[in-house]
Design an enzyme around this catalytic site. Structure first.
Site, PDB file in Angstrom:
ATOM      1  N   GLU A  60       5.850 -38.370 -21.797  1.00 11.96           N
ATOM      2  CA  GLU A  60       6.924 -39.180 -21.877  1.00 11.96           C
ATOM      3  C   GLU A  60       6.705 -40.327 -20.880  1.00 11.96           C
ATOM      4  O   GLU A  60       6.916 -41.545 -21.098  1.00 11.96           O
ATOM      5  CB  GLU A  60       8.121 -38.632 -21.959  1.00 11.96           C
ATOM      6  CG  GLU A  60       8.885 -37.860 -22.995  1.00 11.96           C
ATOM      7  CD  GLU A  60       8.002 -36.198 -23.005  1.00 11.96           C
ATOM      8  OE1 GLU A  60       7.543 -35.910 -22.126  1.00 11.96           O
ATOM      9  OE2 GLU A  60       8.324 -35.695 -24.076  1.00 11.96           O
ATOM     10  N   HIS A 129      17.687 -30.564 -26.314  1.00 12.26           N
ATOM     11  CA  HIS A 129      17.669 -30.860 -27.785  1.00 12.26           C
ATOM     12  C   HIS A 129      18.933 -31.432 -28.124  1.00 12.26           C
ATOM     13  O   HIS A 129      19.293 -31.697 -29.097  1.00 12.26           O
ATOM     14  CB  HIS A 129      17.049 -29.890 -28.625  1.00 12.26           C
ATOM     15  CG  HIS A 129      15.952 -29.168 -28.345  1.00 12.26           C
ATOM     16  ND1 HIS A 129      15.830 -28.302 -27.262  1.00 12.26           N
ATOM     17  CD2 HIS A 129      14.700 -29.487 -28.860  1.00 12.26           C
ATOM     18  CE1 HIS A 129      14.378 -27.789 -27.352  1.00 12.26           C
ATOM     19  NE2 HIS A 129      13.953 -28.749 -28.288  1.00 12.26           N
TER      20      HIS A 129
END
Lengths: 324, 334
Positions: A60, A129
């Site tokens: 990322e 998540h």
């Protein structure tokens, strides 16, 4: 005009902008061949090729850094971070460079970047998540934080975000990706950023919320209406900067404010909204401000996730408390 | 490590330019240090004294339109691309005549028109950003090459590896240059690194050639840079080059560098890039008067820059509120 879900509207917006602006690129883990873990970029690589829809390594920080370099060179990258809990390695790039290049170079280098990421829980997945950590990003000068709550706003606000000359963190409420279909005209029309959207007018209490919590808030307003209470529901839509004027105008009419967000309470965006109203609208208030939020704990496993997020019952109770 | 000094196949004009560049970097940074001592440079800054051959060698091999990314130790790389000494010293002194009119400071020197795409003070981050810039060149079919300079300490952070991996996958036109000056701020790099040569010994992990050169020899640097640029422009992908060098001053202005063993600095000063290059040019038959004239012109530029910077006003206090957003300010937050 097609009836589409929120996630399909996201794909449409990408497709429109990539078709009309060769500077727009899409990048992220699995966004190309797979079309993204939630299929938000489905079909784009087939249409635009792998140099415009880039399957990146799982890194990322690298994804965000690429965006900075591309954007400073005049491209308009739209990056997907697969889940909001995966965004932390990108924080260095977002905080130290993406949002500061304009300032430190006096506008010679700018970063028109959109970082899209799913927001919130409700999909039976814990922690990473199901994060809704928008307040961490609202603290960063130079960044916009946007969260649509319907297919039409997802389409219009994403187009606006891509066209915005400053970086935008675009939060997509994962639980309502496929919650409802709505007619969306695929005409490239953007919606304004930096303003709230009034979803339901009312006279007794103002509910300010965003993302998936708009669903619970509207349901609560329905329930309250059955009880004879008229609640106004405002979708914040752009979480930073906050459109204080619309909120203050509403509170001036209703005299009451309930803030609903999925994120943990402590130093959540609700605290900022409450502070704005306390600073500028205190004398309009008939009752203390109420916050209905997630708890100051870790987002739990599926069995408990609906106890974590604000429920219709909790919102109704909070509105009633302002009226008691 | 290549010890060859086969400079004779480099054109005389190029060699003179590299001497001029190295001498200019040395003079400008020594003047910056003098200005610190006069308390005219606020905040920290990091000098490249002793490392000039790397900046000069690479910049001389670059073409107009090529891009430079550097770290907080970026004065030399910025100057080497042709930015005026006045603009750099002005920025260090937070004056209105500075590169960014006193807003970026020593650690953020940027000059887009010279291809200097910024100095980045967070270790590793700019390797990823440089890949984004190189991506643009490849995507748009342009022939410019991006050079990304960094120190030995950078080789142990994740971004170094993420950037190398990505650059190789896409054969990006980017050249990664590690200036190994033996110290990661205050700690010997060898004490905290799994391999002897922090960059070169990692090259094979990314399928790249192991390139370790004498970073104090501008000719070697120049020739290595040329090869890397030719490879990048031919679409053959990135290079990773480790340049051995040594900084003559401390890590930053506040650092007297007492952690270095006795005699180490003196030993390295024997291969002072500016002095050794001058001696080489003389040995190659260049007249001293030619070099004297180069030095005179450089000194005049640095002197004039100091005068101009001292005379320049400070920027208005309002700059704090400008350029946070595209609307020119940050009004809605304040």
């Amino acid at each position: 005009m097609a009836k589409v879900t929120l996630v399909e509207a996201i794909t449409l917006a990408h497709n429109w902008e990539m078709s009309h602006d060769p500077d727009v690129l899409v990048l992220g883990q699995d966004v190309g061949r797979n079309g993204g873990v939630f299929r938000a970029t489905q079909g784009l690589q087939e249409k635009f090729g792998n140099q415009r829809v880039i399957d990146t390594p799982l890194a990322e920080g690298m994804i965000a850094g690429l965006c900075v370099g591309m954007a400073a060179q005049g491209l308009k990258p739209v990056a997907e971070i697969q889940f909001m809990g995966f965004i932390y390695p990108a924080m260095d790039q977002i905080v130290n460079h993406m949002t500061r290049l304009r300032n430190r170079t006096r506008g010679r280098l700018t970063c028109p970047v959109v970082i899209r990421t799913p927001h919130g829980g409700g999909i039976h997945s814990p922690e990473h998540h199901s994060e809704s950590v928008e307040s961490m990003f609202c603290h960063i000068p130079g960044l916009r934080v946007v969260c649509p709550s319907s297919p039409a706003r997802a389409y219009g606000l994403l187009l606006a975000a891509i066209r915005e000359p400053d970086p935008v963190l675009f939060l997509e409420p994962v639980r309502i990706y496929r919650y409802a279909r709505q007619e969306v005209e695929d005409n490239g029309q953007a919606l304004p950023l930096d303003v709230c959207y009034v979803l339901r007018e009312g006279t007794d209490c103002t509910i300010v919320t965003w993302g998936a919590m708009t669903v619970e808030s509207l349901k609560a307003a329905e329930e309250l209406a059955r009880q004879g209470i008229s609640a106004e529901v405002i979708d914040l839509a752009t979480i930073s900067p906050i459109d204080a004027e619309t909120i203050l105008d509403s509170v001036a009419r209703t005299g009451r404010l309930v803030i609903v967000h999925e994120a943990a309470r402590n130093v959540g965006v609700g605290a900022e909204i409450a502070a704005i109203v306390a600073e500028h609208g205190l004398y309009d208030l008939e009752a203390p401000i109420q916050r209905v939020t997630g708890y100051d704990t870790i987002v739990p496993l599926a069995r408990l996730e609906h106890d974590y997020a604000p429920s219709v019952a909790r919102i109704v109770a909070a509105v009633r408390a302002t009226l008691s | 490590m290549s010890k060859k000094t086969a400079a004779i196949d480099i054109a005389e004009a190029t060699r003179l330019e590299m001497y001029r560049s190295q001498y200019r970097l040395r003079e400008a940074e020594q003047r910056a240090f003098d200005l610190f001592l006069q308390n005219l440079v606020k905040g920290t800054s990091h000098l490249s004294l002793g490392q000039e051959a790397i900046a000069a060698g690479f910049a001389t091999a670059m073409q107009p339109g090529d891009l430079t990314f550097c770290t907080y130790r970026g004065h030399a790389h910025t100057l080497a691309r042709g930015v005026s000494v006045e603009k750099v010293l002005g920025e260090l002194m937070s004056r209105d005549n500075g590169l960014m009119r006193g807003k970026g400071g020593s650690m953020h020197l940027t000059s887009v028109e010279h291809g200097v795409m910024g100095s980045y003070a967070i270790i590793g981050a700019h390797l990823c950003i440089a890949c984004g810039a190189a991506w643009r060149a490849q995507y748009q079919g342009k022939s410019d090459v991006t050079t990304c300079f960094f120190g030995d300490g950078t080789t142990n952070i994740g971004a170094f590896h993420e950037a190398l991996n990505f650059a190789v996958i896409w054969k990006l036109p980017v050249v990664f240059v590690c200036e190994n000056n033996l110290y990661m701020e205050y700690t010997p790099i060898k004490d905290v690194t799994a391999v002897a040569q922090p960059a070169a010994d990692r090259a094979s992990a990314y399928g790249l050639e192991r390139i370790l050169i004498d970073g104090n020899d501008a000719d070697v640097v120049y020739q290595t840079a040329q090869k890397a640029y030719a490879r990048a422009r031919a679409g053959e992908g990135p290079s990773l080059i480790e340049c051995l060098t040594y900084r003559h001053s401390g890590h930053s202005r506040a650092d007297p560098a007492k952690y270095r063993p006795k005699g180490e600095l003196e030993k390295w000063k024997e291969s002072d890039p500016v002095k050794t290059y001058r001696a080489r040019l003389l040995a190659q038959g260049i007249k001293a008067s030619v070099l004297d004239e180069i030095e005179r012109v450089v000194k005049a530029e640095v002197d004039a820059a100091e005068v101009a910077c001292k005379a320049s006003p400070l920027p208005p206090d309002e700059i704090m509120f400008t350029d946070v957003y595209a609307d020119g300010g940050c009004a809605w937050r304040n």
